[in-house]
Design an enzyme around this catalytic site. Structure first.
Site: not given
Ligand code: CCH
Length: 287
Positions: A44, A48, A187
């Site tokens: 993440r 970002h 998820w």
């Molecule tokens: Fe995402 N993401 N993401 N995401 N994401 C969150 C967590 C992860 C969106 C929203 C969220 C991508 C695209 C999107 C990861 C990778 C990717 C969370 C929870 C939200 C909200 C954050 C939390 O509370 O910790 C949205 C909207 C989009 C739209 O497309 C893409 C692209 C990627 C990477 C290629 C990953 C990995 C996480 C998990 C992080 C963790 O701490 O476990």
């Protein structure tokens, strides 16, 4: 005379592989952290750092690591990423020659490979920038919104519909945290292993609104232990997106191939690599 000049250290493949190994060997050092691995939050962070890119103004992207600074570190979308930056700080101390921007992306590559994802080729050469290069708030997607918003945000980075869906498969990894985004839960049932399960679950489970005081999100009807964001559900509600969800749900090899390609593109947005920059595939520790 000239020989008195200090020799400039020019890191090679082996040096970056050593950084990779250091990160890989520490991913599971703290079993109390989430599901036992820092892998997801590192992915993440890399996303970002990169996803702020704007093709028109050529601002943002992984070149700069400007999330080290406020205001970017305080943007709502970046909540919780301090955990990932702090995890990497001792690595930066141990290998001071690597830039933060190369380190963050290398950590994302390492996490994907070590969580049994596809090979993700890597090129070094990002330069850190100062606070003046911070991007404005609002460049990263808002989980509460649907397909139009996703297209606006990802087209701005230079991606198409297929690439939007391929990138979203990263949500097989990790979880939402109430003290970060406000959302809750993972998820998939294996949040530290990259698979195409995200797409399979999107299609195969029945999803209903979760009844709670938090932001609007979905839960699976059967176990109520999995989640989807409104932005995730947009991928099955939108006809064009849905076609790609079906393809990736049916074919993990296709997902891996497309995911690797699109993640390399994401991680290199806005990076002015010199012509002769090598591209490497790191050897896995967890093979
Ligand atoms: Fe995402 N993401 N993401 N995401 N994401 C969150 C967590 C992860 C969106 C929203 C969220 C991508 C695209 C999107 C990861 C990778 C990717 C969370 C929870 C939200 C909200 C954050 C939390 O509370 O910790 C949205 C909207 C989009 C739209 O497309 C893409 C692209 C990627 C990477 C290629 C990953 C990995 C996480 C998990 C992080 C963790 O701490 O476990």
């Amino acid at each position: 005379q000239g020989s008195a000049l200090p020799k400039v250290f020019k890191p090679k493949f082996e040096d970056y592989q050593a950084v990779y190994n250091e990160i890989a060997n520490r991913l599971e050092e703290n079993e109390d952290y989430d599901d036992g691995s820092y892998g997801p939050v590192l992915v993440r962070l890399a996303w970002h750092a990169s996803g702020t890119y704007d093709v028109n103004t050529k601002t943002g992207g992984s070149n700069g690591a400007t999330m080290r600074f406020s205001p970017e570190s305080d943007h709502g979308a970046n909540a919780g990423l301090k955990a990932a930056r702090d995890f990497l700080e001792p690595v930066k101390q141990k290998f001071p020659w690597i830039t933060y921007s190369d380190l963050w992306i290398l950590a994302g590559v390492c996490a994907i490979q070590e969580m049994l994802g596809p090979d993700v080729p890597y090129r070094p050469g990002r330069q850190d920038k100062d606070v003046s290069a911070c991007t404005p708030d609002g460049r990263l997607p808002d989980a509460a919104q649907g397909q139009d918003h996703l297209r606006n945000i990802f087209y701005r980075m230079g991606f198409n519909d297929q690439e939007i869906v391929a990138l979203a498969g990263a949500h097989a990894l990790g979880r939402c945290h109430t003290d970060r985004s406000g959302y809750s839960g993972p998820w998939t049932f294996s949040p530290t292993v990259l698979t195409n399960d995200y797409y399979r679950l999107l299609l195969e489970e029945k999803w209903q609104w979760k009844k709670w005081n938090g932001p609007k999100q979905y839960e699976d009807k059967k176990t109520k232990s999995l989640m989807m964001l409104p932005a995730d559900m947009a991928l099955v509600e939108d006809k064009k997106f849905r076609e790609w969800v079906k393809k990736y749900a049916a074919d993990n090899d296709l997902f891996f191939k497309d995911f690797s390609n699109v993640v390399v593109k994401l991680f290199e947005l806005g990076v002015p690599f010199p012509e002769d920059t090598p591209q490497w595939v790191f050897k896995r520790v967890n093979a």
